[in-house]
Design a protein around this motif. Structure first.
Motif, PDB file in Angstrom:
ATOM      1  N   MET A   1       0.853  -1.206   0.000  1.00 34.26           N
ATOM      2  CA  MET A   1       0.000   0.000   0.000  1.00 34.26           C
ATOM      3  C   MET A   1       0.881   1.245   0.000  1.00 34.26           C
ATOM      4  O   MET A   1       1.947   1.258   0.597  1.00 34.26           O
ATOM      5  CB  MET A   1      -0.899   0.018   1.232  1.00 34.26           C
ATOM      6  N   SER A   2       0.417   2.277  -0.695  1.00 34.25           N
ATOM      7  CA  SER A   2       1.141   3.547  -0.754  1.00 34.25           C
ATOM      8  C   SER A   2       0.208   4.686  -0.368  1.00 34.25           C
ATOM      9  O   SER A   2      -0.993   4.649  -0.660  1.00 34.25           O
ATOM     10  CB  SER A   2       1.654   3.807  -2.177  1.00 34.25           C
ATOM     11  N   THR A   3       0.768   5.694   0.289  1.00 32.66           N
ATOM     12  CA  THR A   3      -0.004   6.894   0.613  1.00 32.66           C
ATOM     13  C   THR A   3       0.344   7.983  -0.388  1.00 32.66           C
ATOM     14  O   THR A   3       1.517   8.264  -0.629  1.00 32.66           O
ATOM     15  CB  THR A   3       0.328   7.367   2.039  1.00 32.66           C
ATOM     16  N   VAL A   4      -0.692   8.563  -1.002  1.00 33.78           N
ATOM     17  CA  VAL A   4      -0.470   9.606  -2.020  1.00 33.78           C
ATOM     18  C   VAL A   4      -1.310  10.837  -1.705  1.00 33.78           C
ATOM     19  O   VAL A   4      -2.432  10.730  -1.208  1.00 33.78           O
ATOM     20  CB  VAL A   4      -0.816   9.090  -3.437  1.00 33.78           C
ATOM     21  N   LYS A   5      -0.751  12.003  -1.996  1.00 39.97           N
ATOM     22  CA  LYS A   5      -1.468  13.268  -1.778  1.00 39.97           C
ATOM     23  C   LYS A   5      -2.356  13.574  -2.981  1.00 39.97           C
ATOM     24  O   LYS A   5      -1.974  13.339  -4.134  1.00 39.97           O
ATOM     25  CB  LYS A   5      -0.470  14.412  -1.600  1.00 39.97           C
ATOM     26  N   ILE A   6      -3.531  14.109  -2.698  1.00 41.74           N
ATOM     27  CA  ILE A   6      -4.414  14.587  -3.771  1.00 41.74           C
ATOM     28  C   ILE A   6      -3.872  15.914  -4.290  1.00 41.74           C
ATOM     29  O   ILE A   6      -3.597  16.837  -3.518  1.00 41.74           O
ATOM     30  CB  ILE A   6      -5.860  14.760  -3.252  1.00 41.74           C
ATOM     31  N   LYS A   7      -3.690  16.007  -5.604  1.00 40.53           N
ATOM     32  CA  LYS A   7      -3.195  17.242  -6.215  1.00 40.53           C
ATOM     33  C   LYS A   7      -4.338  18.074  -6.793  1.00 40.53           C
ATOM     34  O   LYS A   7      -4.269  19.297  -6.846  1.00 40.53           O
ATOM     35  CB  LYS A   7      -2.186  16.899  -7.315  1.00 40.53           C
ATOM     36  N   GLU A   8      -5.396  17.373  -7.232  1.00 38.34           N
ATOM     37  CA  GLU A   8      -6.525  18.078  -7.854  1.00 38.34           C
ATOM     38  C   GLU A   8      -7.784  17.257  -7.621  1.00 38.34           C
ATOM     39  O   GLU A   8      -7.757  16.023  -7.695  1.00 38.34           O
ATOM     40  CB  GLU A   8      -6.248  18.181  -9.365  1.00 38.34           C
TER      41      GLU A   8
ATOM     42  N   SER B   1       3.067   0.982 -11.506  1.00 30.86           N
ATOM     43  CA  SER B   1       2.658   0.729 -12.890  1.00 30.86           C
ATOM     44  C   SER B   1       1.275   0.091 -12.940  1.00 30.86           C
ATOM     45  O   SER B   1       0.828  -0.549 -11.987  1.00 30.86           O
ATOM     46  CB  SER B   1       3.674  -0.181 -13.591  1.00 30.86           C
ATOM     47  N   PHE B   2       0.608   0.300 -14.060  1.00 27.51           N
ATOM     48  CA  PHE B   2      -0.690  -0.332 -14.312  1.00 27.51           C
ATOM     49  C   PHE B   2      -0.903  -0.383 -15.821  1.00 27.51           C
ATOM     50  O   PHE B   2      -0.225   0.314 -16.572  1.00 27.51           O
ATOM     51  CB  PHE B   2      -1.829   0.434 -13.627  1.00 27.51           C
ATOM     52  N   GLU B   3      -1.844  -1.210 -16.233  1.00 23.42           N
ATOM     53  CA  GLU B   3      -2.224  -1.284 -17.642  1.00 23.42           C
ATOM     54  C   GLU B   3      -3.559  -0.563 -17.812  1.00 23.42           C
ATOM     55  O   GLU B   3      -4.405  -0.617 -16.912  1.00 23.42           O
ATOM     56  CB  GLU B   3      -2.378  -2.749 -18.082  1.00 23.42           C
ATOM     57  N   PRO B   4      -3.789   0.106 -18.959  1.00 23.42           N
ATOM     58  CA  PRO B   4      -5.093   0.730 -19.193  1.00 23.42           C
ATOM     59  C   PRO B   4      -6.224  -0.281 -18.996  1.00 23.42           C
ATOM     60  O   PRO B   4      -6.165  -1.402 -19.517  1.00 23.42           O
ATOM     61  CB  PRO B   4      -5.003   1.188 -20.648  1.00 23.42           C
ATOM     62  N   GLY B   5      -7.225   0.115 -18.207  1.00 23.22           N
ATOM     63  CA  GLY B   5      -8.334  -0.775 -17.889  1.00 23.22           C
ATOM     64  C   GLY B   5      -8.251  -1.354 -16.501  1.00 23.22           C
ATOM     65  O   GLY B   5      -9.226  -1.899 -15.979  1.00 23.22           O
ATOM     66  N   GLN B   6      -7.080  -1.223 -15.860  1.00 24.62           N
ATOM     67  CA  GLN B   6      -6.915  -1.795 -14.525  1.00 24.62           C
ATOM     68  C   GLN B   6      -7.387  -0.840 -13.424  1.00 24.62           C
ATOM     69  O   GLN B   6      -7.590   0.346 -13.650  1.00 24.62           O
ATOM     70  CB  GLN B   6      -5.456  -2.189 -14.290  1.00 24.62           C
ATOM     71  N   ALA B   7      -7.499  -1.413 -12.214  1.00 28.91           N
ATOM     72  CA  ALA B   7      -8.008  -0.678 -11.056  1.00 28.91           C
ATOM     73  C   ALA B   7      -7.080  -0.905  -9.858  1.00 28.91           C
ATOM     74  O   ALA B   7      -6.092  -1.627  -9.946  1.00 28.91           O
ATOM     75  CB  ALA B   7      -9.411  -1.164 -10.714  1.00 28.91           C
ATOM     76  N   THR B   8      -7.422  -0.258  -8.748  1.00 27.29           N
ATOM     77  CA  THR B   8      -6.715  -0.484  -7.489  1.00 27.29           C
ATOM     78  C   THR B   8      -7.701  -0.298  -6.348  1.00 27.29           C
ATOM     79  O   THR B   8      -8.801   0.241  -6.548  1.00 27.29           O
ATOM     80  CB  THR B   8      -5.536   0.492  -7.324  1.00 27.29           C
ATOM     81  N   GLU B   9      -7.322  -0.730  -5.157  1.00 26.04           N
ATOM     82  CA  GLU B   9      -8.148  -0.457  -3.981  1.00 26.04           C
ATOM     83  C   GLU B   9      -7.704   0.870  -3.379  1.00 26.04           C
ATOM     84  O   GLU B   9      -6.505   1.123  -3.228  1.00 26.04           O
ATOM     85  CB  GLU B   9      -8.025  -1.579  -2.957  1.00 26.04           C
TER      86      GLU B   9
END
Length: 223
Positions: free
Chosen positions: A1-8, A28-36
């Motif tokens: 898991m990673s913590t990321v700041k909202i930029k917009e 990395s991800f492929e177009p069409g993929q998702a995350t939790e």
């Protein structure tokens, strides 16, 4: 898991949020993929929900397009209250929707989201020709990124509305007759389907009735 700041973060229509965040190094991800995704606040960090990436893998930021449900008093309602600088927790990328060649994309409501990154990639590579999108929504105001999709797909962007009459759009649901009217099921190779489970079940039944075999169907259900 990673913590990321909202930029917009902002609403792009009455109930759909656009969120751009930092991208973790080497993510990395492929177009069409998702995350939790979870909100990095004490009462919400364990409330994970799946959301699709709607940016391209090479973009500087991660982007999400999220339909909110204020009446549910849950994660999406809380997302709508966030501002730049707030943090999200994201997991690894996953998902069953991968582009396997030209075909027709059948989307219901927020089921369009896995297709957005795919369309952006194909458009950038000038490989969108031969693909078609049929997009079912309740009302005209629910059509996500209508102008962008129109620009990319032109006449291959077909809308149908179930709860509103509008002379520019078809009325009803994505059913067998509508599919038959707009698609040659024998020449189009692939059928990409994403939407709420009842819509998915109905469309899959109709496709099979039209002679489309399972090996030509790429699908992922939305909750």
């Amino acid at each position: 898991m990673s913590t990321v700041k909202i930029k917009e973060i902002h609403f792009i229509n009455h109930d759909v949020l656009h969120i751009a965040t930092e991208k973790p190094e080497n993510f990395s991800f492929e177009p069409g993929q998702a995350t939790e995704v979870a909100i990095n606040k004490p009462d919400w960090k364990d409330e994970k929900r799946p959301f699709t990436f709607t940016s391209l893998p090479e973009n500087e930021n991660l982007e999400f397009t999220i339909k909110t449900y204020p009446e549910h008093d849950g994660v999406t309602e809380q997302l709508g209250k966030l501002t730049p600088g707030d943090e999200l927790i994201i997991g690894d990328s996953w998902g069953a929707i991968n582009y396997e060649g030209p075909g027709v994309f059948l989307a219901g409501g927020a089921g369009i989201t896995p297709f957005l990154s795919i369309f952006k990639k194909l458009d950038k590579e000038q490989k969108l020709a031969g693909n078609k999108l049929i997009f079912g929504n309740k009302k005209k105001e629910d059509i996500i990124y209508a102008a962008e999709l129109e620009k990319m797909l032109g006449d291959d962007f077909i809308n149908i509305l179930s709860d509103e009459e509008d002379s520019r759009y078809a009325s009803g649901y994505i059913d067998k007759e509508f599919i038959k009217k707009h698609i040659n099921t024998t020449t189009l190779k692939k059928f990409y389907v994403c939407g709420p489970p009842p819509m998915m079940d109905a469309v899959l039944e109709d496709l099979k009735a039209l002679g489309v075999t399972e090996d030509r169907i790429v699908m992922e259900a939305m909750e």
